[in-house]
Design a protein around this motif. Sequence first.
Motif, PDB file in Angstrom:
ATOM      1  N   GLU A  28     -43.347  16.593  49.204  1.00 46.30           N
ATOM      2  CA  GLU A  28     -43.301  15.684  50.369  1.00 46.30           C
ATOM      3  C   GLU A  28     -43.605  16.470  51.646  1.00 46.30           C
ATOM      4  O   GLU A  28     -44.606  16.211  52.310  1.00 46.30           O
ATOM      5  CB  GLU A  28     -41.930  14.997  50.459  1.00 46.30           C
TER       6      GLU A  28
ATOM      7  N   LYS B  68     -32.986  15.489  53.040  1.00 48.69           N
ATOM      8  CA  LYS B  68     -33.272  14.661  51.866  1.00 48.69           C
ATOM      9  C   LYS B  68     -34.645  14.944  51.285  1.00 48.69           C
ATOM     10  O   LYS B  68     -34.847  14.876  50.069  1.00 48.69           O
ATOM     11  CB  LYS B  68     -33.183  13.184  52.248  1.00 48.69           C
ATOM     12  N   LEU B  69     -35.613  15.244  52.133  1.00 51.46           N
ATOM     13  CA  LEU B  69     -36.998  15.325  51.662  1.00 51.46           C
ATOM     14  C   LEU B  69     -37.239  16.625  50.907  1.00 51.46           C
ATOM     15  O   LEU B  69     -36.648  17.661  51.196  1.00 51.46           O
ATOM     16  CB  LEU B  69     -37.963  15.208  52.839  1.00 51.46           C
ATOM     17  N   ARG B  70     -38.155  16.553  49.910  1.00 52.79           N
ATOM     18  CA  ARG B  70     -38.442  17.707  49.054  1.00 52.79           C
ATOM     19  C   ARG B  70     -39.587  18.509  49.648  1.00 52.79           C
ATOM     20  O   ARG B  70     -40.593  17.968  50.069  1.00 52.79           O
ATOM     21  CB  ARG B  70     -38.805  17.234  47.646  1.00 52.79           C
TER      22      ARG B  70
ATOM     23  N   ASN C 215     -33.420   7.912  60.902  1.00 55.22           N
ATOM     24  CA  ASN C 215     -32.433   6.931  60.471  1.00 55.22           C
ATOM     25  C   ASN C 215     -31.151   7.125  61.286  1.00 55.22           C
ATOM     26  O   ASN C 215     -30.272   7.925  60.924  1.00 55.22           O
ATOM     27  CB  ASN C 215     -32.117   7.091  58.976  1.00 55.22           C
TER      28      ASN C 215
ATOM     29  N   TYR D   2     -38.562   3.049  62.535  1.00 56.16           N
ATOM     30  CA  TYR D   2     -38.224   3.719  61.280  1.00 56.16           C
ATOM     31  C   TYR D   2     -38.410   2.735  60.127  1.00 56.16           C
ATOM     32  O   TYR D   2     -37.678   1.774  60.002  1.00 56.16           O
ATOM     33  CB  TYR D   2     -36.776   4.228  61.307  1.00 56.16           C
TER      34      TYR D   2
ATOM     35  N   GLY E 150     -38.555   3.623  56.851  1.00 62.48           N
ATOM     36  CA  GLY E 150     -37.871   4.036  55.623  1.00 62.48           C
ATOM     37  C   GLY E 150     -38.867   4.415  54.548  1.00 62.48           C
ATOM     38  O   GLY E 150     -38.528   4.486  53.371  1.00 62.48           O
ATOM     39  N   SER E 151     -40.096   4.639  54.952  1.00 60.98           N
ATOM     40  CA  SER E 151     -41.150   5.097  54.038  1.00 60.98           C
ATOM     41  C   SER E 151     -41.903   6.195  54.780  1.00 60.98           C
ATOM     42  O   SER E 151     -42.644   5.930  55.723  1.00 60.98           O
ATOM     43  CB  SER E 151     -42.075   3.918  53.703  1.00 60.98           C
ATOM     44  N   LEU E 152     -41.702   7.439  54.313  1.00 64.93           N
ATOM     45  CA  LEU E 152     -42.251   8.608  55.024  1.00 64.93           C
ATOM     46  C   LEU E 152     -43.739   8.443  55.312  1.00 64.93           C
ATOM     47  O   LEU E 152     -44.204   8.653  56.447  1.00 64.93           O
ATOM     48  CB  LEU E 152     -42.013   9.868  54.181  1.00 64.93           C
TER      49      LEU E 152
ATOM     50  N   ASP F  59     -43.505   7.199  46.813  1.00 63.05           N
ATOM     51  CA  ASP F  59     -42.462   7.521  47.786  1.00 63.05           C
ATOM     52  C   ASP F  59     -42.029   6.248  48.533  1.00 63.05           C
ATOM     53  O   ASP F  59     -42.859   5.427  48.901  1.00 63.05           O
ATOM     54  CB  ASP F  59     -43.003   8.546  48.788  1.00 63.05           C
ATOM     55  N   GLY F  60     -40.722   6.116  48.715  1.00 69.94           N
ATOM     56  CA  GLY F  60     -40.211   4.934  49.427  1.00 69.94           C
ATOM     57  C   GLY F  60     -40.124   3.722  48.518  1.00 69.94           C
ATOM     58  O   GLY F  60     -40.115   2.576  48.966  1.00 69.94           O
TER      59      GLY F  60
ATOM     60  N   TYR G 128     -36.284  13.935  59.467  1.00 68.66           N
ATOM     61  CA  TYR G 128     -35.222  13.757  58.488  1.00 68.66           C
ATOM     62  C   TYR G 128     -34.424  15.063  58.469  1.00 68.66           C
ATOM     63  O   TYR G 128     -34.781  16.010  57.761  1.00 68.66           O
ATOM     64  CB  TYR G 128     -35.721  13.389  57.087  1.00 68.66           C
TER      65      TYR G 128
ATOM     66  N   TYR H  63     -41.416  12.226  63.426  1.00 66.42           N
ATOM     67  CA  TYR H  63     -40.559  11.782  62.318  1.00 66.42           C
ATOM     68  C   TYR H  63     -39.565  12.906  62.053  1.00 66.42           C
ATOM     69  O   TYR H  63     -39.944  14.088  61.973  1.00 66.42           O
ATOM     70  CB  TYR H  63     -41.412  11.530  61.073  1.00 66.42           C
TER      71      TYR H  63
HETATM   72  P1  P6P Z   1     -33.126   7.017  54.218  1.00 67.47           P
HETATM   73  C1  P6P Z   1     -37.865   7.400  50.725  1.00 67.47           C
HETATM   74  O1  P6P Z   1     -36.800   7.453  49.788  1.00 67.47           O
HETATM   75  C2  P6P Z   1     -37.816   8.686  51.535  1.00 67.47           C
HETATM   76  O2  P6P Z   1     -37.992   9.781  50.684  1.00 67.47           O
HETATM   77  C3  P6P Z   1     -38.859   8.665  52.643  1.00 67.47           C
HETATM   78  O3  P6P Z   1     -40.022   8.018  52.263  1.00 67.47           O
HETATM   79  C4  P6P Z   1     -38.128   7.938  53.777  1.00 67.47           C
HETATM   80  O4  P6P Z   1     -38.600   8.309  55.067  1.00 67.47           O
HETATM   81  C5  P6P Z   1     -36.675   8.393  53.570  1.00 67.47           C
HETATM   82  O5  P6P Z   1     -36.552   8.767  52.201  1.00 67.47           O
HETATM   83  C6  P6P Z   1     -35.701   7.273  53.862  1.00 67.47           C
HETATM   84  O6  P6P Z   1     -34.413   7.804  53.646  1.00 67.47           O
HETATM   85  O7  P6P Z   1     -31.971   7.911  53.880  1.00 67.47           O
HETATM   86  O8  P6P Z   1     -33.329   6.904  55.732  1.00 67.47           O
HETATM   87  O9  P6P Z   1     -33.100   5.675  53.544  1.00 67.47           O
END
Ligand code: P6P
Length: 338
Positions: free
Chosen positions: A281, A275-277, A214, A245, A247-249, A121-122, A265, A263
């Motif tokens: 996830e 976005k997240l599954r 984000n 932030y 960018g890596s969950l 992930d990320g 999203y 956190y």
């Molecule tokens: P964005 C990485 O692709 C991820 O799934 C998560 O790990 C992360 O928090 C998020 O998407 C980042 O997404 O749209 O902010 O770049």
Amino acid sequence: MSEQTFQTLGEFIIDKQDDFKYSTGELSRLLSAIRLASKVVNREVNKAGIAEIIGHAGNQNVQGEDQQKLDVLANNLFIEALSQREVVCGIASEESDDFIEIKATSNAHLNKYVVLIDPLDGSSNIDVNVSVGTIFSIYRRVTEPGTPVQLKDFLQKGVKQVAAGYVVYGSSTMIVYTTGNGVNGFTLDPSIGTYYLSHPNMKFPTTGKIYSINEGNYIKFPQGVKDYIKYCQLEEGDRPYTSRYIGSLVSDFHRNMIKGGIYIYPSTSQSPKGKLRLLYECNPMALLAEQAGGKASDGYRRILEIEPTELHQRVPFFCGSAAMVTKAEEFMAKALKP
Ligand code: P6P
């Protein structure tokens, strides 16, 4: 204190085996397979810059995202490690369109566990040397052992998870997981390839001063999220909070679990489901959060109670210190009122 006084992950898995009714050692073997694969992925991630394997594999995954070469490698490594231990009958991965029925061994169809995984992930962070992670979720199959595994073995509510965890490939590599009796963190000593119990009984602080979102998507956020962000930024009481932030969950979650934080999203005008599954996830991270005293919702509903309808479905995700998630939910509810 010398390393030898810290319990190793292997010893811990065996010690905790008796926590399971009818424990047969299969879950222990499953967790050991994840441990092994994580060490190999860790080695590859740590040399990505020089091993000519960064950059795109030239393919796209089911999400339409460019697959990094390490995505593909990590996916194959975890599937290989899990397939060879005769405890898993099926695997679903972010990197594979459909679930995979394990046939590597003759009686794999008799095995009772299925695994859902986000192998890396990320991964878009790899080329810029920012931490990435693996997320895994483990269920007992619902279909009869001996029959072919089916989609319904994977489409289970998060509350049914037997175990869940993540590997964070950061300044150090850690495995953090739960089997339903709290959350424990293990740090890898790469010089000897051993994980040591470094973070026993991890707990989310009940509140915190860090929010992870984000903000580049601000104009696309629902009004409740916009209102919560403004609340975090207001000079009042213990605020303004700090925005962090990565960018890596996995990395944002891990920092928030140690320091306190939330956190988010959320859904956006562009991605109404976020976005997240859900399955590989949000559900595993939600189980970890709740086991550590935190909270996880889609802004309205408990993540672990959401009934899955498809393998790669997405959900909005609010996760972290319980008081912070509750406050964000209050803003979401208020924004719905006429
Ligand atoms: P964005 C990485 O692709 C991820 O799934 C998560 O790990 C992360 O928090 C998020 O998407 C980042 O997404 O749209 O902010 O770049």
